[in-house]
Design a protein around this motif. Structure first.
Motif, short mmCIF file in Angstrom:
data_model
loop_
_atom_site.label_atom_id
_atom_site.label_comp_id
_atom_site.label_asym_id
_atom_site.label_seq_id
_atom_site.Cartn_x
_atom_site.Cartn_y
_atom_site.Cartn_z
N HIS A 1 42.88 -43.70 63.81
CA HIS A 1 43.55 -44.02 62.73
C HIS A 1 42.89 -43.79 61.33
O HIS A 1 43.48 -43.97 60.17
CB HIS A 1 44.36 -45.32 62.58
CG HIS A 1 45.24 -45.38 63.79
ND1 HIS A 1 46.42 -44.81 64.27
CD2 HIS A 1 45.15 -46.34 64.94
CE1 HIS A 1 46.83 -44.90 65.18
NE2 HIS A 1 46.05 -45.87 65.82
N HIS B 1 43.92 -43.65 57.29
CA HIS B 1 43.54 -44.79 56.44
C HIS B 1 42.85 -44.35 55.38
O HIS B 1 42.93 -44.82 54.21
CB HIS B 1 42.67 -45.95 57.32
CG HIS B 1 42.13 -46.90 56.72
ND1 HIS B 1 42.60 -48.17 56.23
CD2 HIS B 1 40.79 -47.17 56.28
CE1 HIS B 1 41.93 -49.10 55.44
NE2 HIS B 1 40.78 -48.22 55.53
N ARG B 2 41.87 -43.53 55.41
CA ARG B 2 41.12 -42.88 54.26
C ARG B 2 42.08 -42.41 53.24
O ARG B 2 41.76 -42.48 52.15
CB ARG B 2 39.96 -42.09 54.79
CG ARG B 2 38.92 -42.73 55.40
CD ARG B 2 37.89 -41.59 55.91
NE ARG B 2 36.94 -42.44 56.46
CZ ARG B 2 35.78 -41.95 57.43
NH1 ARG B 2 36.24 -40.63 57.78
NH2 ARG B 2 34.76 -42.59 57.86
N ASP C 1 49.10 -49.81 54.76
CA ASP C 1 47.75 -49.52 55.36
C ASP C 1 48.20 -49.01 56.65
O ASP C 1 48.62 -49.90 57.41
CB ASP C 1 46.91 -50.29 55.13
CG ASP C 1 45.54 -50.10 55.62
OD1 ASP C 1 45.19 -48.98 56.36
OD2 ASP C 1 44.41 -50.88 55.57
N PHE D 1 46.08 -48.80 58.87
CA PHE D 1 45.39 -49.87 60.09
C PHE D 1 46.26 -50.87 60.15
O PHE D 1 46.55 -51.52 61.40
CB PHE D 1 44.05 -50.36 59.40
CG PHE D 1 43.07 -49.33 59.55
CD1 PHE D 1 43.02 -48.17 60.02
CD2 PHE D 1 41.79 -49.86 59.09
CE1 PHE D 1 42.10 -47.45 60.66
CE2 PHE D 1 40.71 -48.95 59.32
CZ PHE D 1 40.83 -48.00 59.94
#
Length: 99
Positions: A21, A25-26, A68, A70
């Protein structure tokens, strides 16, 4: 005036799952930098999670973190510390509150 937040990400899954992931996320991080909410971020050493420095109000920061990847994929949780900076570098002067 905005408060600052130290967001401590704690991985809940092994790194193989986290890595799946990471690009998503980035991309999420980049969007938050573009709108001025995130000021700095990076991984912890040892790699047990990450840290984000954010600016805004608590409800805004909490709402952003809900998106997010994550979090949505269940690979990280957060500990959030709000603080009111009374001394800063010149680069962060706009976040400085009077003592």
């Amino acid at each position: 005036m905005s408060s600052l937040f130290v967001i401590d990400l704690i991985y809940l899954a092994d790194l193989v799952e986290v890595e799946r992931h990471l690009n998503e996320h980035r991309n999420f991080l980049e969007r938050q930098y573009e709108v001025g909410i995130f000021l700095a971020s990076g991984r912890k050493e040892p790699r047990t999670g990450g840290v984000i420095l954010a600016a805004g109000n608590r409800s805004e920061v909490l709402a952003v973190l809900e998106n997010d990847p994550f979090k949505t994929h269940g690979v990280a949780e957060y500990s959030i510390t709000e603080f009111v900076p009374t001394k800063t570098s010149s680069e962060l002067a706009r976040y400085r509150h009077p003592a």
